[in-house]
Enzyme design. Structure first.
Site: not given
Ligand code: IMP
Ligand code: MG
Length: 187
Positions: A46, A102-103, A106, A134, A156, A162, A168
């Site tokens: 991402g 990082e993209d 979350d 987020k 998103v 993705d 992407r």
């Molecule tokens: P976390 O570990 O919950 O912070 O998740 C992070 C990863 O979840 C990111 O690197 C993304 O690959 C994926 N992710 C979280 N939210 C989204 C979204 O809204 N769209 C696409 N990928 C997401």
């Molecule tokens: Mg992903």
């Protein structure tokens, strides 16, 4: 297969807004890391589009590398309670200034695990640059030093992010229609 326009509810961040913000982040990083040995460490997949745009806006010499992380369990949309390294870097980060690119952050689990892993390798400094945050979804506290946009709790896509590995390439950040999100796998 549905096109990006088919699944798009609304454009959340336009191409122009992305360009402007990435430029600002590049300027800030240029100032903050001037004269330091900087390594941009992109989290695949991402973070790729963000990295390639961001690095062109950074005017201090730096190296790049890539890591791939997988969330344990089924479905990319699942919360990453358990994180596994799929691809690691094979260069030393000891005494180097590492900026993780990082993209999106979350729940924070992915970046939390990446930070723990990298901190053990004794970099000179270790910071995070996330295009999207987020923040309302956070489950573990993680310091994010550079944030592109704080966004609401919506799924998103685009600009590297993705929907089940597709879209992407879309040049903006779009919100996915809820019916796409809830739709059964088979069509
Ligand atoms: P976390 O570990 O919950 O912070 O998740 C992070 C990863 O979840 C990111 O690197 C993304 O690959 C994926 N992710 C979280 N939210 C989204 C979204 O809204 N769209 C696409 N990928 C997401
Ligand atoms: Mg992903």
């Amino acid at each position: 297969m549905q096109t990006a326009e088919d699944i798009l509810a609304e454009v959340l961040v336009s191409e122009a807004q992305l360009r402007q913000r990435v430029h600002e982040l590049g300027e800030q990083i240029t100032r903050d890391y001037a004269g330091q040995d900087l390594l941009l460490l992109c989290i695949l997949r991402g973070g790729v589009m963000f990295l390639t745009d961001l690095m062109r806006q950074i005017r201090t010499p730096h190296a790049i590398d890539f890591m791939a992380i997988s969330s344990y369990g089924v479905g990319a949309r699942a919360s990453a309670g358990n994180v596994r390294v799929i691809l690691d870097i094979n260069q030393s980060i000891e005494n180097r200034h590492v900026l993780v690119v990082e993209d999106i952050v979350d729940t924070g689990h992915t970046i939390h695990a990446v930070l723990a892993l990298l901190a053990a390798r004794q970099p000179a400094s270790l910071k995070i640059c996330a295009l999207l945050d987020k923040s309302s979804r956070r489950e573990v506290e993680v310091p994010i030093h550079y944030v592109g946009f704080d966004i609401p709790n919506k799924y998103v896509f685009g600009y590297g992010l993705d929907v089940d590995e597709y879209y992407r390439n879309v040049p903006y950040i779009g919100v996915v229609k809820p019916e796409v999100y809830l739709k059964p796998e088979a069509e």
